[in-house]
Write an enzyme that holds these catalytic residues in place. Sequence first.
Site, PDB file in Angstrom:
ATOM      1  N   HIS A 155       0.821  -1.213   0.000  1.00 56.49           N
ATOM      2  CA  HIS A 155       0.000   0.000   0.000  1.00 56.49           C
ATOM      3  C   HIS A 155       0.855   1.263   0.000  1.00 56.49           C
ATOM      4  CE1 HIS A 155      -3.102   2.825   1.827  1.00 56.49           C
ATOM      5  NE2 HIS A 155      -3.753   2.301   0.798  1.00 56.49           N
ATOM      6  N   LYS A 157       3.515   4.215  -1.154  1.00 55.68           N
ATOM      7  CA  LYS A 157       3.753   4.940  -2.402  1.00 55.68           C
ATOM      8  C   LYS A 157       5.101   5.647  -2.284  1.00 55.68           C
ATOM      9  CE  LYS A 157      -0.926   4.596  -2.111  1.00 55.68           C
ATOM     10  NZ  LYS A 157      -1.707   4.254  -0.899  1.00 55.68           N
ATOM     11  N   ASP A 214      17.420   8.568  -9.164  1.00 53.94           N
ATOM     12  CA  ASP A 214      18.876   8.758  -9.142  1.00 53.94           C
ATOM     13  C   ASP A 214      19.453   8.844  -7.722  1.00 53.94           C
ATOM     14  OD1 ASP A 214      19.048   8.669 -11.883  1.00 53.94           O
ATOM     15  OD2 ASP A 214      19.044  10.842 -12.147  1.00 53.94           O
ATOM     16  N   HIS A 264      -8.614  11.339   1.319  1.00 56.85           N
ATOM     17  CA  HIS A 264      -7.758  10.165   1.171  1.00 56.85           C
ATOM     18  C   HIS A 264      -6.414  10.374   1.866  1.00 56.85           C
ATOM     19  CE1 HIS A 264      -5.471   7.012  -1.167  1.00 56.85           C
ATOM     20  NE2 HIS A 264      -6.605   6.378  -0.943  1.00 56.85           N
ATOM     21  N   LYS A 298      -3.345  10.965   4.708  1.00 53.46           N
ATOM     22  CA  LYS A 298      -2.860  10.311   5.927  1.00 53.46           C
ATOM     23  C   LYS A 298      -1.748  11.184   6.486  1.00 53.46           C
ATOM     24  CE  LYS A 298      -3.809   6.952   2.609  1.00 53.46           C
ATOM     25  NZ  LYS A 298      -5.222   6.853   2.767  1.00 53.46           N
ATOM     26  N   ASP A 348       1.977  19.927  17.889  1.00 54.74           N
ATOM     27  CA  ASP A 348       2.632  21.097  18.485  1.00 54.74           C
ATOM     28  C   ASP A 348       3.376  21.947  17.454  1.00 54.74           C
ATOM     29  OD1 ASP A 348       1.644  20.428  20.965  1.00 54.74           O
ATOM     30  OD2 ASP A 348       3.467  19.402  21.616  1.00 54.74           O
TER      31      ASP A 348
END
Length: 414
Positions: free
Chosen positions: A113, A115, A120, A301, A303, A308
């Site tokens: 899941h 990404k 380089d 979608h 996350k 603080d």
Amino acid sequence: MNECWRDGNRVELLINGEEFFPAVFQAIAGARREVLLETFIIRDDKVGRGLRQVLIEAAQRGVRVELVADGYGTPDLDAGYLGSLLDAGVRLHLFDPQPLLLGMRTNLFRRLHRKLVVVDGEIAFVGGINFCADHLADFGAMAKQDYAVQVQGPSVDDIRHASLQLLRQAAFRDSGDIFRANADLPAADAANTGGVGRSGGPCRSCLVIRDNLDRRTEIEQHYLRAIQQAQERLQIANAYFFPGYRLLRALRDAARRGVQVRLILQGLPDMPLVRLCSKLLYDTLLRDGVEIYEYRERPLHGKVAVVDRRWATVGSSNLDPLSLSLNLEGNLMIEDAAFAQGLDAHLEELANSSCRRVTRQAARRGYWWRAPLVFACFHFLRHFPAIAGQLPAHRQSLHRARVDDGTAQSQVQP
């Protein structure tokens, strides 16, 4: 808890596909030696075709291109799409694909899941954005709100290592060649990374991955520690929110000791069942002072979290049983006041302009009949990873894609 904090990075927040896709495509277009890309979903739409084009062009000029997509999230690429990549020399791998059963995908659990993109060994991207058009506003009402970061500096080497480690574990015959061919790639140098990102200058960051080997609780542990150390303000924007008892208790304890705890969750869900599960927790959180906002413009979608105005995280991990206990995930943890303040201000604006605040009165409507459901669902989902763990487990293996007789297929290479 395994940690690898690196100083001297430059990190830029990328909001939605409008910022993410051009940055990634430009980096790949400038690649000279190596492109490593992992994603959950690729679709044959304008974004997927744009990705295919820049990867083909990179491979044709001699760049080593390793593309990894999840076998559950990316099941439908046709022979034309695959064939053009393979003919150009792109190495395409599917993470644990399985045959359909009665026309349905069956391999739901333990997915790739995360990404990650590394070019380089100098520039990398970490986030939650897949390569499909529903991350663009012009997709329509169901376009997703999501986030990623662009990274330059020493943490790029850790992101590259994570991608190569997955390839090293894969079951295909020429894996050793990957490491011999690219062993001399230099780690990124923070002094030569170009422009300043939204971190405002060199910052401290740490790639944290979750797998089903020896890093099963890494992301959850980082969240727990950040929440427990929060003193003033905590904002979490998360698409699929159904954490276990430890995270729930940490959020409630933080609110009780006077920390402003704000959750931004889905109000227009792409998966209504997931929102229903989240809503089962609302009253428990609200009664201890946690603020809950539902994002209403389009499906959330993202996350991300900020504590603080000094600590932040952006990545692929939801706060639910799949992400925290089963899937392969990757988040970047960032300690930098400028970056954290920018993300905090963005989430504040999101809450004020695009969200509806949930009141306890609204959350308690019908609670008398929902209470048994809350109890049953919470404890089932709390133990769900252990239940799923009894199912036949698959290895963290990659399957080399090929095109055979005009159809797209994948085959394990011994």
